[in-house]
Design an enzyme around this catalytic site. Structure first.
Site, PDB file in Angstrom:
ATOM      1  N   ASP A   1     -28.886  59.833 -94.787  1.00 12.90           N
ATOM      2  CA  ASP A   1     -29.306  58.980 -93.670  1.00 12.90           C
ATOM      3  C   ASP A   1     -28.390  57.759 -93.657  1.00 12.90           C
ATOM      4  O   ASP A   1     -27.661  57.502 -94.613  1.00 12.90           O
ATOM      5  CB  ASP A   1     -30.769  58.546 -93.880  1.00 12.90           C
ATOM      6  CG  ASP A   1     -31.238  57.577 -92.798  1.00 12.90           C
ATOM      7  OD1 ASP A   1     -31.065  57.899 -91.602  1.00 12.90           O
ATOM      8  OD2 ASP A   1     -31.756  56.492 -93.125  1.00 12.90           O
ATOM      9  N   SER A   2     -28.519  56.974 -92.572  1.00 16.82           N
ATOM     10  CA  SER A   2     -27.735  55.748 -92.474  1.00 16.82           C
ATOM     11  C   SER A   2     -28.227  54.688 -93.461  1.00 16.82           C
ATOM     12  O   SER A   2     -27.548  53.696 -93.681  1.00 16.82           O
ATOM     13  CB  SER A   2     -27.833  55.211 -91.050  1.00 16.82           C
ATOM     14  OG  SER A   2     -29.197  55.039 -90.685  1.00 16.82           O
TER      15      SER A   2
ATOM     16  N   TYR B   1     -26.515  53.186 -87.654  1.00 19.54           N
ATOM     17  CA  TYR B   1     -25.728  54.178 -86.936  1.00 19.54           C
ATOM     18  C   TYR B   1     -26.096  54.175 -85.439  1.00 19.54           C
ATOM     19  O   TYR B   1     -25.336  54.621 -84.607  1.00 19.54           O
ATOM     20  CB  TYR B   1     -26.000  55.587 -87.479  1.00 19.54           C
ATOM     21  CG  TYR B   1     -25.322  55.935 -88.788  1.00 19.54           C
ATOM     22  CD1 TYR B   1     -24.676  54.983 -89.566  1.00 19.54           C
ATOM     23  CD2 TYR B   1     -25.329  57.256 -89.232  1.00 19.54           C
ATOM     24  CE1 TYR B   1     -24.060  55.342 -90.765  1.00 19.54           C
ATOM     25  CE2 TYR B   1     -24.705  57.625 -90.425  1.00 19.54           C
ATOM     26  CZ  TYR B   1     -24.078  56.658 -91.193  1.00 19.54           C
ATOM     27  OH  TYR B   1     -23.469  57.023 -92.368  1.00 19.54           O
ATOM     28  N   GLY B   2     -27.301  53.682 -85.164  1.00 19.55           N
ATOM     29  CA  GLY B   2     -27.868  53.826 -83.811  1.00 19.55           C
ATOM     30  C   GLY B   2     -27.133  53.081 -82.718  1.00 19.55           C
ATOM     31  O   GLY B   2     -27.365  53.317 -81.528  1.00 19.55           O
TER      32      GLY B   2
ATOM     33  N   CYS C   1     -31.202  61.624 -90.587  1.00 18.06           N
ATOM     34  CA  CYS C   1     -31.046  60.569 -89.584  1.00 18.06           C
ATOM     35  C   CYS C   1     -31.025  61.196 -88.181  1.00 18.06           C
ATOM     36  O   CYS C   1     -30.256  62.130 -87.936  1.00 18.06           O
ATOM     37  CB  CYS C   1     -29.718  59.874 -89.869  1.00 18.06           C
ATOM     38  SG  CYS C   1     -29.265  58.602 -88.711  1.00 18.06           S
ATOM     39  N   ASN C   2     -31.843  60.671 -87.293  1.00 15.00           N
ATOM     40  CA  ASN C   2     -31.868  61.211 -85.920  1.00 15.00           C
ATOM     41  C   ASN C   2     -30.528  61.006 -85.226  1.00 15.00           C
ATOM     42  O   ASN C   2     -30.033  61.884 -84.525  1.00 15.00           O
ATOM     43  CB  ASN C   2     -32.959  60.529 -85.097  1.00 15.00           C
ATOM     44  CG  ASN C   2     -34.340  61.034 -85.443  1.00 15.00           C
ATOM     45  OD1 ASN C   2     -34.907  61.855 -84.752  1.00 15.00           O
ATOM     46  ND2 ASN C   2     -34.899  60.548 -86.543  1.00 15.00           N
ATOM     47  N   THR C   3     -29.925  59.827 -85.420  1.00 13.88           N
ATOM     48  CA  THR C   3     -28.656  59.523 -84.753  1.00 13.88           C
ATOM     49  C   THR C   3     -27.560  60.465 -85.256  1.00 13.88           C
ATOM     50  O   THR C   3     -26.811  61.037 -84.458  1.00 13.88           O
ATOM     51  CB  THR C   3     -28.262  58.055 -85.012  1.00 13.88           C
ATOM     52  OG1 THR C   3     -29.327  57.221 -84.572  1.00 13.88           O
ATOM     53  CG2 THR C   3     -26.993  57.688 -84.292  1.00 13.88           C
TER      54      THR C   3
ATOM     55  N   GLU D   1     -38.440  47.904 -91.515  1.00 11.59           N
ATOM     56  CA  GLU D   1     -37.804  47.498 -92.777  1.00 11.59           C
ATOM     57  C   GLU D   1     -38.394  46.203 -93.315  1.00 11.59           C
ATOM     58  O   GLU D   1     -38.388  45.943 -94.512  1.00 11.59           O
ATOM     59  CB  GLU D   1     -36.288  47.376 -92.597  1.00 11.59           C
ATOM     60  CG  GLU D   1     -35.667  48.744 -92.440  1.00 11.59           C
ATOM     61  CD  GLU D   1     -34.182  48.808 -92.705  1.00 11.59           C
ATOM     62  OE1 GLU D   1     -33.628  47.882 -93.314  1.00 11.59           O
ATOM     63  OE2 GLU D   1     -33.572  49.809 -92.282  1.00 11.59           O
TER      64      GLU D   1
ATOM     65  N   CYS E   1     -36.891  58.583 -84.550  1.00  9.80           N
ATOM     66  CA  CYS E   1     -36.042  57.748 -85.402  1.00  9.80           C
ATOM     67  C   CYS E   1     -36.714  57.714 -86.770  1.00  9.80           C
ATOM     68  O   CYS E   1     -37.950  57.679 -86.858  1.00  9.80           O
ATOM     69  CB  CYS E   1     -35.948  56.337 -84.812  1.00  9.80           C
ATOM     70  SG  CYS E   1     -35.161  55.146 -85.899  1.00  9.80           S
TER      71      CYS E   1
ATOM     72  N   HIS F   1     -37.362  55.594 -88.929  1.00  8.90           N
ATOM     73  CA  HIS F   1     -38.274  54.505 -89.303  1.00  8.90           C
ATOM     74  C   HIS F   1     -39.630  54.578 -88.592  1.00  8.90           C
ATOM     75  O   HIS F   1     -40.595  53.978 -89.048  1.00  8.90           O
ATOM     76  CB  HIS F   1     -37.661  53.159 -88.941  1.00  8.90           C
ATOM     77  CG  HIS F   1     -36.460  52.794 -89.767  1.00  8.90           C
ATOM     78  ND1 HIS F   1     -35.317  53.555 -89.785  1.00  8.90           N
ATOM     79  CD2 HIS F   1     -36.241  51.751 -90.605  1.00  8.90           C
ATOM     80  CE1 HIS F   1     -34.426  52.979 -90.592  1.00  8.90           C
ATOM     81  NE2 HIS F   1     -34.962  51.891 -91.103  1.00  8.90           N
TER      82      HIS F   1
HETATM   83  N1  DGL Z   1     -31.683  56.409 -89.275  1.00 12.78           N
HETATM   84  C1  DGL Z   1     -31.474  56.010 -87.900  1.00 12.78           C
HETATM   85  C2  DGL Z   1     -32.065  57.087 -86.977  1.00 12.78           C
HETATM   86  O1  DGL Z   1     -32.947  57.828 -87.331  1.00 12.78           O
HETATM   87  C3  DGL Z   1     -32.099  54.661 -87.591  1.00 12.78           C
HETATM   88  C4  DGL Z   1     -31.364  53.488 -88.183  1.00 12.78           C
HETATM   89  C5  DGL Z   1     -29.941  53.372 -87.677  1.00 12.78           C
HETATM   90  O2  DGL Z   1     -29.721  52.991 -86.513  1.00 12.78           O
HETATM   91  O3  DGL Z   1     -29.057  53.685 -88.438  1.00 12.78           O
HETATM   92  O4  DGL Z   1     -31.631  57.222 -85.869  1.00 12.78           O
END
Ligand code: DGL
Length: 274
Positions: free
Chosen positions: A13-14, A45-46, A76-78, A155, A187, A189
């Site tokens: 993940d990011s 990453y978003g 990570c979704n992004t 966070e 996402c 989080h």
């Molecule tokens: N992990 C990122 C996501 O699920 C969220 C945090 C980011 O923007 O990196 O998209």
């Protein structure tokens, strides 16, 4: 030579958010070992471009392969939105992301075909959830909305705070106006804010947690490919290893607030070298 079944699952993940996916894997398939990498030096990453997220993801996969993982989970979704297809084409290991498992469940379970998706700017801008859902159920309506402040609030640990609720009311009003019956927490989080989102959206809306659905799909994939671990931690090694690109202590503190037990060590690596 050790059996591939006993090799760990590589999850990345990011940053810390992917721990919501790790938590689900630990719950649903506790016999599996995990190597996690959180790109804490380069998060978020978003708000980054597709090319950058693909470059970062390739480096991370190269690192995870040095740990001899048997499968890659893009938590990570992004990164799932931007890099999943590329990684699947480039490597022979199975790669699974969080988007398809979440989208599949939403498409299957929506009662009226009105689905909402919330995520980062990148995930929402890619329309990956919408396109995948509509490829499965063309008659559905999919409304997407970026909710960037949710990442910081999660966070900060303000999961049920009045400020988070006020932000959620503002972001989600559009979803309520459009009467979505199913909302994807798209996402990493957002599952941490689930009870606030539930309060704002009401009891009747289905909330889909891609982290949960990813663990379900991962278990199926491991069985199908006959690479599931059949005994617990036979190698005698620590079953869970955590790596980050920066601020290991900060990562550990957050991990210990959301995982079912305290993690003992987190190692920092130079991801740019991979
Ligand atoms: N992990 C990122 C996501 O699920 C969220 C945090 C980011 O923007 O990196 O998209």
């Amino acid at each position: 030579m050790s059996d591939v079944r006993e090799a760990p699952i590589g999850v990345f993940d990011s940053g810390v958010g992917g721990l919501t996916v790790v938590r689900e894997i630990m719950r649903q398939i506790p016999q599996e070992r995990i190597v996690y990498f959180g790109d804490t030096a380069r998060v978020p990453y978003g708000t980054k471009s597709r090319d950058t997220v693909i470059r970062y993801s390739r480096q991370i996969v190269r690192f995870l392969r040095t740990r001899r993982v048997k499968v890659i989970v893009i938590a990570c979704n992004t990164a799932s939105a931007y890099a999943m297809e590329t990684l699947q084409q480039e490597i022979e290991l199975p790669v699974i992301g969080v988007v398809k498992p979440g989208a599949r469940v939403a498409a299957r379970e929506t009662p009226g075909g009105n689905i909402g998706v919330i995520g980062t700017e990148a995930t929402v801008g890619s329309h990956i959830y919408r396109d995948y859902i509509q490829s499965l159920r063309p008659e559905t309506q999919v409304f997407e909305k970026a909710c960037p402040l949710f990442v910081s609030l999660a966070e900060e640990g303000w999961w049920k705070d009045p400020i988070t609720e006020a932000v959620a009311r503002r972001y989600l009003q559009e979803m309520k106006d459009r009467k979505v019956d199913t909302l994807i927490l798209g996402c990493t989080h957002y599952p941490l804010l689930r009870s606030t989102v539930r309060k704002v959206m009401g009891e009747e809306v289905n909330l889909v947690n891609p982290a949960y659905e990813t663990a379900v799909s991962l278990r199926e994939l491991l069985r199908e490919k006959q690479i599931d671990n059949q005994g617990h931690n036979k190698t005698g090694e620590n079953p869970y290893e955590f790596f980050v690109s920066d601020a290991a202590e900060r990562f550990k503190a957050f991990a210990n607030s959301i995982l079912p037990f305290d993690i003992t060590s987190t190692r920092q690596i130079q991801i740019e070298e991979f």
